[in-house]
Design an enzyme around this catalytic site. Structure first.
Site, PDB file in Angstrom:
ATOM      1  N   HIS A  72       1.497  -4.482 -12.968  1.00 35.44           N
ATOM      2  CA  HIS A  72       0.236  -4.570 -11.723  1.00 35.44           C
ATOM      3  C   HIS A  72       0.797  -4.485 -10.382  1.00 35.44           C
ATOM      4  O   HIS A  72       0.115  -3.485  -9.644  1.00 35.44           O
ATOM      5  CB  HIS A  72      -0.278  -5.796 -12.121  1.00 35.44           C
ATOM      6  CG  HIS A  72      -1.636  -6.234 -11.401  1.00 35.44           C
ATOM      7  ND1 HIS A  72      -2.831  -6.107 -11.724  1.00 35.44           N
ATOM      8  CD2 HIS A  72      -1.688  -6.523 -10.006  1.00 35.44           C
ATOM      9  CE1 HIS A  72      -3.760  -6.375 -10.920  1.00 35.44           C
ATOM     10  NE2 HIS A  72      -3.118  -6.792  -9.796  1.00 35.44           N
ATOM     11  N   GLU A  73       1.621  -4.980 -10.228  1.00 34.80           N
ATOM     12  CA  GLU A  73       2.072  -5.150  -8.555  1.00 34.80           C
ATOM     13  C   GLU A  73       2.723  -3.634  -8.472  1.00 34.80           C
ATOM     14  O   GLU A  73       2.757  -3.160  -7.371  1.00 34.80           O
ATOM     15  CB  GLU A  73       3.091  -6.164  -8.313  1.00 34.80           C
ATOM     16  CG  GLU A  73       2.610  -7.685  -8.320  1.00 34.80           C
ATOM     17  CD  GLU A  73       1.169  -7.831  -7.704  1.00 34.80           C
ATOM     18  OE1 GLU A  73       0.793  -7.163  -6.785  1.00 34.80           O
ATOM     19  OE2 GLU A  73       0.288  -8.693  -8.241  1.00 34.80           O
ATOM     20  N   HIS A  83       0.208   2.796  -5.004  1.00 28.60           N
ATOM     21  CA  HIS A  83      -1.210   3.007  -4.211  1.00 28.60           C
ATOM     22  C   HIS A  83      -0.561   3.146  -2.638  1.00 28.60           C
ATOM     23  O   HIS A  83      -1.145   4.050  -1.954  1.00 28.60           O
ATOM     24  CB  HIS A  83      -2.255   2.016  -4.279  1.00 28.60           C
ATOM     25  CG  HIS A  83      -3.639   2.451  -3.948  1.00 28.60           C
ATOM     26  ND1 HIS A  83      -4.696   1.573  -4.190  1.00 28.60           N
ATOM     27  CD2 HIS A  83      -4.038   3.498  -3.202  1.00 28.60           C
ATOM     28  CE1 HIS A  83      -5.575   2.283  -3.727  1.00 28.60           C
ATOM     29  NE2 HIS A  83      -5.281   3.533  -3.353  1.00 28.60           N
TER      30      HIS A  83
HETATM   31 ZN   LIG Z   1      -4.049  -6.859  -7.994  1.00 28.05          ZN
END
Ligand SMILES: [Zn+2]
Length: 674
Positions: free
Chosen positions: A467-468, A474
């Protein structure tokens, strides 16, 4: 002093951690604020007429030194803090707030921005530039810059009262949480509770000079209690205590605060020219307007409800079979869910952990990023770091150009706050024709290695890492011109797409084969475990979905239009009618302790949890269609989402990537609801 400038004479201009002394910060803040102020003054005092370049762009690039200093300071205040640092934070925070208020209330600056914005249709601007212009204009107008003096004063009064009400609301919830504890003196009453939770309760009792065990409404104490304790009466007592926080007609009651907050938010929105508070909030969200959110929530509800009802019947039958219970209540939910889950899956962390050695999982994430986006991660040892446990990486593209600097910091220690997060030390932007690459970091609190074992992660920690890492991608693959539109600077119902979509690879055998290898034998995780992980991930998902939807719908009911609320409990009950599955508890009320929407920043935003899930499932379905390592889909994702930051409306970016608007089918399928 090193941190007075924004260039540090370090490799890649990375933060000079080892050269900074604590006493440097405060004077550096004061001086960098002065520099930033001078930059703003220069924009205002420019004798030339306002243009996009001399006003909007100049504003976006102003305060660079201050931004770099702030990112170093506040990132470290989360990851590696101490009492002295927290003291400095206390001292500089009001100065920074004052500075940002000085800008957002600056009339001369706004006049120049407005002058550029007024000519918008006659300017030749590309999409990113138009977005930047709108963003700067809205930053002021949404704050009342277009109002006459009388209305401005009204707005300030509302804002002051709202700030006070939110504070009081939060203090009441906290007081009610702290005022309650359950004191147990008979050990048999704790039958079912795991040893760890019991031990914690024992020490808590001791700290209060009490015999036996003490449980509180804090989550780490409350949750194991209602999940595992066999004694139904005690679970009931605890559940009801949690549900009546700030709803007891005492000095900490929040009913009137709820009414007043809702009323003022609506007034504020009307004053600014919006139909409702939700209209105001959603203007800067991917969802855009309340109608879209309402139909999104109702559509999901319609589809998830039959599944939830079926699960409820299954759970009821299980409780009946186990304990002869006819009607399961709120205090039975977690308890029987956990029992049923254990019966069906018997999956425990200890069984899985040997397959998830941290180094291998991290390398797996790197390999997946390489397969998808053509970037490689090379650990380097000549970049300054703030703690010896931090690792530093050069991220390179196929032509060996630097894409980003990547920091990782994985283990808990004194001075690091809880949780896991991604952050950056330097954002990406094109400055003076040079594409300045970002410096991105992920910080976690994973199971540390021991003298005999490497760091072995729980499956939950594995998905957290992915997730991180998705947020980090991004940031790292950002490719925009202006810093305020770069990377993760997107509307907040869009920001979890890159992170959540990456989690999907953790469930795919083809991806797991890259990294889920036993730390001693090298054996790849058995397929049956993978299946069980998948199944248990969507276990009782209908009930969970309904719960999330009920909160989202309650939030939108409060804020979507003008409301006259006579009785908070009655209002809430009516709003949640269609989403309730457990019998109502008369002495409980959600609204009086719904801190997300009445204290924090989630008003008209609770829907975004589910919204983000719909997005990530829909996006990943596209990968599944074409192959989870499809270069074609990956490059569309990179070109239209990861690299674009907030340069265009999220729905536009998403459609360019996906070819169509997102729909909930993939999520419903993944969650086993259809
Ligand atoms: Zn998040």
């Amino acid at each position: 002093m090193k941190i007075l400038t924004s260039t540090y004479n370090t490799k890649y201009n990375t933060a000079p951690f080892s050269q900074i002394k604590l006493e440097d910060y405060k004077p550096a803040f004061i001086e960098n604020i002065a520099t930033a102020k001078a930059e703003i003054e220069a924009i205002i005092n420019n004798p030339e007429a306002p243009t996009f370049e001399n006003t909007i762009v100049a504003l976006d690039f102003s305060g660079e030194q201050l931004n770099r200093l702030s990112s170093i300071f506040f990132n470290l205040n989360s990851a590696e803090t101490c009492d002295d640092m927290q003291k400095i934070a206390q001292e500089v925070s009001p100065i920074l707030t004052e500075f940002s208020n000085d800008i957002s209330l600056n009339k001369e600056l706004f006049q120049r921005i407005k002058a550029v914005h007024d000519q918008k249709d006659n300017l030749i601007l590309n999409t990113e530039q138009t977005t930047l212009l709108d963003k700067k204009f809205k930053g002021f107008s949404r704050n009342g810059a277009l109002l006459n003096e009388e209305d401005k004063l009204k707005l300030r009064e509302i804002d002051t009262e709202l700030a006070q009400l939110k504070l009081t609301y939060g203090e009441n919830v906290l007081a009610e949480t702290n005022n309650y504890h359950l004191h147990i003196t008979i050990e048999a009453d704790l039958k079912g509770l795991p040893d760890g939770a019991k031990e914690m309760a024992f020490f808590l009792a001791k700290s209060k000079n009490l015999e036996g065990w003490v449980f509180t409404l804090d989550f780490p104490s409350y949750l194991p209690f209602v999940t595992y304790v066999d004694n139904r009466e005690l679970r009931k007592e605890m559940t009801i205590a949690a549900g009546k926080k700030a709803f007891q007609n005492n000095e900490f009651d929040n009913k009137e605060n709820v009414k007043r907050i809702v009323e003022l938010r609506h007034k504020r929105a009307i004053l600014l020219g919006y139909q409702s508070h939700s209209h105001f909030v959603l203007e800067e969200r991917m969802a855009q307007n309340p109608e879209k959110v309402q139909s999104f929530l109702n559509d999901l509800l319609e589809k998830a409800k039959p599944a939830a009802q079926k699960e409820f019947i299954q759970l009821t039958a299980f409780a009946k079979e186990l304990d002869g219970i006819d009607q399961i209540e709120k205090w039975d939910g977690s308890y029987y869910s956990e029992k049923l889950k254990q019966k069906l899956f018997c999956l425990d962390d200890e069984l899985l952990k040997p397959y998830f050695q941290l180094e291998k999982v991290l390398n797996g994430a790197f390999t997946i990023a390489e397969k998808l986006f053509g970037i490689t991660f090379k650990e380097v040892f000549d970049i300054d770091k703030y703690h010896e446990e931090v690792q530093t990486f050069e991220v390179l593209d196929e032509a060996n150009n630097l894409v980003a600097v990547f920091y990782s910091d994985f283990f808990p220690r004194k001075g690091k706050r809880n949780g896991a997060w991604m952050t950056s030390y330097k954002s990406q932007a094109v400055k003076n024709g040079v594409n300045e690459r970002p410096h991105v970091s992920i910080v976690c609190n994973f199971t540390p290695p021991t003298t005999t074992k490497p760091s072995l992660l729980t499956f939950n920690e594995v998905t957290t890492l992915f997730h991180e890492f998705g947020h980090a991608l991004h940031g790292m693959l950002a490719n925009t011109t202006y810093p305020s539109l770069s990377g993760t600077s997107v509307y907040w119902d869009f920001v979890e797409l890159p992170s959540q979509v990456m989690e999907n690879w953790c469930y795919e055998p083809e991806a797991l084969a890259l990294f889920a290898k036993h730390y001693e034998t090298g054996e790849i995780i058995p397929q049956e475990y993978v299946e069980k992980i998948k199944e248990s991930a969507s276990f009782l998902e209908g009930i969970a979905t309904l719960r999330q939807l009920s909160f989202g719908i309650l939030d939108m009911t409060y804020h979507g239009k003008s409301q006259t609320i006579e009785d908070v409990k009655a209002f809430e009950k009516k709003a949640m009618e269609g989403t309730s599955i457990y019998p109502d508890v008369a002495e409980n009320c959600m609204s009086t302790s719904f801190s997300h929407i009445f204290q924090g920043g989630y008003s008209s935003g609770y829907y975004s949890y589910k919204w983000a899930e719909v997005l990530d499932a829909d996006a990943f379905a596209y990968f599944q269609e074409k192959g989870i390592f499809s270069k074609e889909v990956a490059s569309k994702f990179k070109e239209n989402v990861l690299s674009k930051g907030g340069t265009e409306l999220p729905m536009v970016l998403y459609k360019k990537f996906r070819g169509q608007e997102p729909n909930a089918n993939a999520l419903l399928k993944r969650a086993g609801l259809v």
